[in-house]
Scaffold this motif. Structure first.
Motif, PDB file in Angstrom:
ATOM      1  N   GLU B 239       0.810  -1.222   0.000  1.00 26.81           N
ATOM      2  CA  GLU B 239       0.000   0.000   0.000  1.00 26.81           C
ATOM      3  C   GLU B 239       0.840   1.268   0.000  1.00 26.81           C
ATOM      4  O   GLU B 239       0.302   2.350  -0.202  1.00 26.81           O
ATOM      5  N   GLY B 240       2.126   1.144   0.295  1.00 27.94           N
ATOM      6  CA  GLY B 240       2.984   2.322   0.352  1.00 27.94           C
ATOM      7  C   GLY B 240       3.181   2.817   1.762  1.00 27.94           C
ATOM      8  O   GLY B 240       3.069   2.049   2.723  1.00 27.94           O
ATOM      9  N   VAL B 241       3.470   4.097   1.885  1.00 25.92           N
ATOM     10  CA  VAL B 241       3.784   4.677   3.194  1.00 25.92           C
ATOM     11  C   VAL B 241       2.957   5.942   3.419  1.00 25.92           C
ATOM     12  O   VAL B 241       2.353   6.485   2.508  1.00 25.92           O
ATOM     13  N   ASP B 242       2.967   6.389   4.664  1.00 20.98           N
ATOM     14  CA  ASP B 242       2.175   7.584   5.009  1.00 20.98           C
ATOM     15  C   ASP B 242       2.938   8.886   4.766  1.00 20.98           C
ATOM     16  O   ASP B 242       2.342   9.910   4.468  1.00 20.98           O
ATOM     17  N   ILE B 243       4.242   8.838   4.959  1.00 18.55           N
ATOM     18  CA  ILE B 243       5.045  10.064   4.832  1.00 18.55           C
ATOM     19  C   ILE B 243       6.321   9.738   4.063  1.00 18.55           C
ATOM     20  O   ILE B 243       7.009   8.767   4.381  1.00 18.55           O
ATOM     21  N   LYS B 255       8.432   9.424  -7.785  1.00 24.72           N
ATOM     22  CA  LYS B 255       8.487   8.126  -7.094  1.00 24.72           C
ATOM     23  C   LYS B 255       7.869   8.237  -5.699  1.00 24.72           C
ATOM     24  O   LYS B 255       7.128   7.368  -5.265  1.00 24.72           O
ATOM     25  N   GLY B 256       8.210   9.303  -5.009  1.00 25.52           N
ATOM     26  CA  GLY B 256       7.710   9.497  -3.646  1.00 25.52           C
ATOM     27  C   GLY B 256       6.201   9.647  -3.619  1.00 25.52           C
ATOM     28  O   GLY B 256       5.512   9.026  -2.809  1.00 25.52           O
ATOM     29  N   LEU B 257       5.687  10.476  -4.520  1.00 25.16           N
ATOM     30  CA  LEU B 257       4.230  10.649  -4.587  1.00 25.16           C
ATOM     31  C   LEU B 257       3.548   9.328  -4.894  1.00 25.16           C
ATOM     32  O   LEU B 257       2.500   9.006  -4.338  1.00 25.16           O
ATOM     33  N   GLY B 258       4.170   8.556  -5.779  1.00 24.59           N
ATOM     34  CA  GLY B 258       3.593   7.270  -6.151  1.00 24.59           C
ATOM     35  C   GLY B 258       3.551   6.296  -4.991  1.00 24.59           C
ATOM     36  O   GLY B 258       2.708   5.398  -4.954  1.00 24.59           O
ATOM     37  N   LEU B 259       4.453   6.466  -4.036  1.00 22.15           N
ATOM     38  CA  LEU B 259       4.529   5.537  -2.895  1.00 22.15           C
ATOM     39  C   LEU B 259       3.551   5.888  -1.777  1.00 22.15           C
ATOM     40  O   LEU B 259       3.404   5.135  -0.823  1.00 22.15           O
ATOM     41  N   LEU B 260       2.908   7.057  -1.869  1.00 21.54           N
ATOM     42  CA  LEU B 260       2.049   7.484  -0.758  1.00 21.54           C
ATOM     43  C   LEU B 260       0.756   6.691  -0.686  1.00 21.54           C
ATOM     44  O   LEU B 260       0.086   6.466  -1.693  1.00 21.54           O
ATOM     45  N   LYS B 261       0.387   6.349   0.519  1.00 24.18           N
ATOM     46  CA  LYS B 261      -0.970   5.869   0.791  1.00 24.18           C
ATOM     47  C   LYS B 261      -1.937   7.046   0.649  1.00 24.18           C
ATOM     48  O   LYS B 261      -1.529   8.208   0.727  1.00 24.18           O
ATOM     49  N   PRO B 262      -3.246   6.763   0.508  1.00 27.56           N
ATOM     50  CA  PRO B 262      -4.217   7.865   0.574  1.00 27.56           C
ATOM     51  C   PRO B 262      -4.042   8.641   1.879  1.00 27.56           C
ATOM     52  O   PRO B 262      -3.788   8.045   2.926  1.00 27.56           O
TER      53      PRO B 262
END
Lengths: 413, 413
Positions: B239-243, B255-262
């Motif tokens: 699901e990715g990460v929160d921050i 890449k970072g934006l793509g890794l963000l959870k909702p």
């Protein structure tokens, strides 16, 4: 305001308590037990695409709650859905509506935590504007005894979104300032009320001048929605504001970002300009999309700014975050019980009056939330009713002229 | 690690206590009382632009504190300054450095709240890398008795920035996850320690493999900085990460934006790739700027995401938010006193060793913070020292090869 709806609701509730059980549901409906009234959108477009018809009543699947609907919330988003002005619109015909309140009438298998007769509010992924709704239990919340059904239908979407934006996406704290557009609408009033729960928060709001008297206690600084709000805010606070909540989109994104103080947060949560705003044609959707200025992260770095988007429906129905929303609903109900917040209901409308209700929100005539009251009988058409010919979003000409009519729109209480 | 520096600092402190007063300051300096040693950057470019020279000692203006400097922090940003790779670079020659610790030696007029002899840390808008610094009192903070000067010089920039990003820009709470690059650096370690003050926070970090053993207790999941961290994070948390805290910039923003959870937050707080990263030439600044994908707010709306930029120096020196920072410093000092955080010092360097220190941070050889210890004598050059010929940021060829040398870099404790 919502008194009539509540009394009716309570009668029905007693009936359920008396009759109990899933099998007795037939006594609740007049006529065919397997049919129900619902608002149907036959195709995307103007108001004439909406009608009330009989539809097969849904039955709850595993994990679902079947709700006898008392009241439904009408949001600006519903106008965008009607026009098909949303990303990946579903197929028509469809029953619109994303939120309702009512009484639990039956439970699917493995549906724990509710009992028949519970008074509830719920999110629905479409299909809310009907006499009966089935939705997964994760989207259903019990409501306090003294919360009326119209209040509950006005509560879920606006207060949850306002709370999450102010306290989870942004970080509203004592002494901060917030700018909100359409301060007289359901969302604007939810934002203003939640801001009042934090000491010393300044609320800047835009609203049509005729609403100012009614909402002046909830908004610190009110501006006419037709003035240049950037200049007005800067006159009062040259440094800008801490939080901008933008439901307009388009060029307002750049304006909002420009108004932020360092460490401030801009949140885009809607794009109502696509439906009614300053643009004059049906092409406003595509225009607004491209008009949004894209943001360079390095500029955010230089300026110490935050930009966010917030869509409660995506969070619930696409991104599976109902457990987060549940926590927020619990907090909000505590605030309601502590008498710190109370949904402001503008008016109640029969399902058959959905066109007039939509016209009213389109013309921004409402102060607070418009509610569809499922048990209400339609008011006879007035002589000057022009709903069938005035269709929001379809005109090629400017719709602003219609706002002169708004005081004459049916206002049923 | 910082023991030597501390002992010296304490000796000096005793001298001040004995002699007291502003007029006796001359006893504190050897040689000419009106001159001081300072690192000077003669022009933007490689390491050969740096030298230690005598400069006129500054005297405090109204509202300023004069500090006898004991230790200075060396940050990645200082490498970017050296290269002129910053927005609106100041004129050279200049004295670099944005943070220091030391002892209050004199006070300008109307400078309340400090006394001569106070042990302090301070932000400075350049000019930190010198024996004496004057800076407005709003940027000066008293330090706890048991905080060493090297710790204090390692504290202000990294911990304040990490705290504000995690708790004010983002909203770090129990159970969340954080991705941080350069987890072994001063900032990475500050982030990891602050995450550990919140229950059940998962920290994903990238670092060169040789650092993993040293930092594995502070970072939940460590990846080699040369692997595809997006894939590695997704293997563990689909699901990715929160921050996401990004100091690299360029393609890492997407890449970072793509890794963000909702509801997740991406924060850009630096652009170290402009100095050393995967790009190979001095043109990397312009490249990185344009490589950053601009963000459409409507996409943030659809995905419920937040993007932010954070620059502590802009916040302090351009945007006048020192009062906010003061509150954060107070909170951090409470955490330090409660033994919940403790700056990790990598190594101490004499002012004359600033080139070696910069080479070490450029090669990412450090674990924790590099400190310039003003009272330290330089270590004699080693036979294989190549500082004069290897100048970070000037080479046309890939610098990655140099990382083989990092184990051999002087590591003075």
């Amino acid at each position: 305001m919502a008194k009539e709806g509540v009394e009716k609701a309570e009668e029905t509730e007693h009936m359920i308590e008396k009759d109990g059980g899933k099998d007795q549901e037939s006594v609740l409906t007049a006529g065919d037990t397997k049919e129900m009234r619902a608002v149907v959108l036959a195709g995307f477009g103007g108001l004439n695409k909406l009608r009330v018809t009989k539809k097969l009543m849904p039955e709850p699947l595993e994990g679902e709650v079947k709700i006898r609907v008392k009241a439904c919330g009408l949001n600006f988003l519903d106008l965008m859905v009607r026009q098909g002005n949303i990303d990946n619109p579903p197929k028509t015909p469809l029953v619109p509506g994303f939120e309702c309140s009512g009484i639990v009438e039956a439970l699917g298998e493995n549906t724990k935590g509710f009992e028949i007769g519970d008074r509830v509010m719920a999110f629905v992924n479409y299909n809310a504007w009907a006499e009966v709704v089935c939705t997964p239990l994760e989207f259903v919340y019990k409501i306090p005894d003294d919360m009326t059904f119209p209040e509950a239908a006005a509560f879920s979407m606006n207060f949850v979104a306002a709370y999450m934006m102010l306290f989870e996406v942004a970080n509203l704290r004592e002494g901060m300032s917030v700018l909100v557009h359409s301060a007289g609408g359901g969302m604007g009033q939810a934002v203003a009320q939640l801001c009042s729960t934090v000491p010393n928060v300044t609320v800047f709001g835009t609203a049509s001048p005729f609403k100012h008297e009614a909402i002046k206690d909830s908004v610190t600084h009110l501006f006419d929605r037709n003035v240049d709000y950037v200049q007005e805010v800067k006159k009062i606070s040259p440094e800008g504001v801490d939080i901008v909540l933008d439901c307009l989109c388009g060029e307002n994104t750049g304006k909002g970002l420009g108004l932020l103080k360092p460490l401030g947060t801009y949140i885009l949560y809607g794009s109502s300009n696509m439906v009614t705003g300053e643009t004059k044609s049906f092409f406003s959707l595509a225009k607004s999309w491209w008009q949004v200025e894209k943001v360079n992260p390095i500029k955010l770095y230089d300026e110490n700014k935050v930009i966010a988007g917030f869509s409660l429906l995506n969070l619930l129905f696409k991104q599976g975050r109902s457990s987060l929303v549940k926590i927020v609903v619990d907090k909000l109900i505590s605030l309601y019980n502590a008498r710190k917040i109370k949904p402001l209901v503008d008016s109640l409308w029969a399902l058959e009056e959905v066109k007039e209700a939509m016209q009213r929100i389109h013309d921004r005539g409402n102060i607070g939330k418009l509610i569809l009251d499922v048990e209400k009988s339609p008011t006879p058409l007035m002589a000057n009713d022009s709903t069938e010919t005035s269709e929001a979003g379809e005109e090629e000409e400017d719709h602003e002229g219609d706002t002169d009519n708004k005081e004459r729109m049916p206002f049923i209480q």
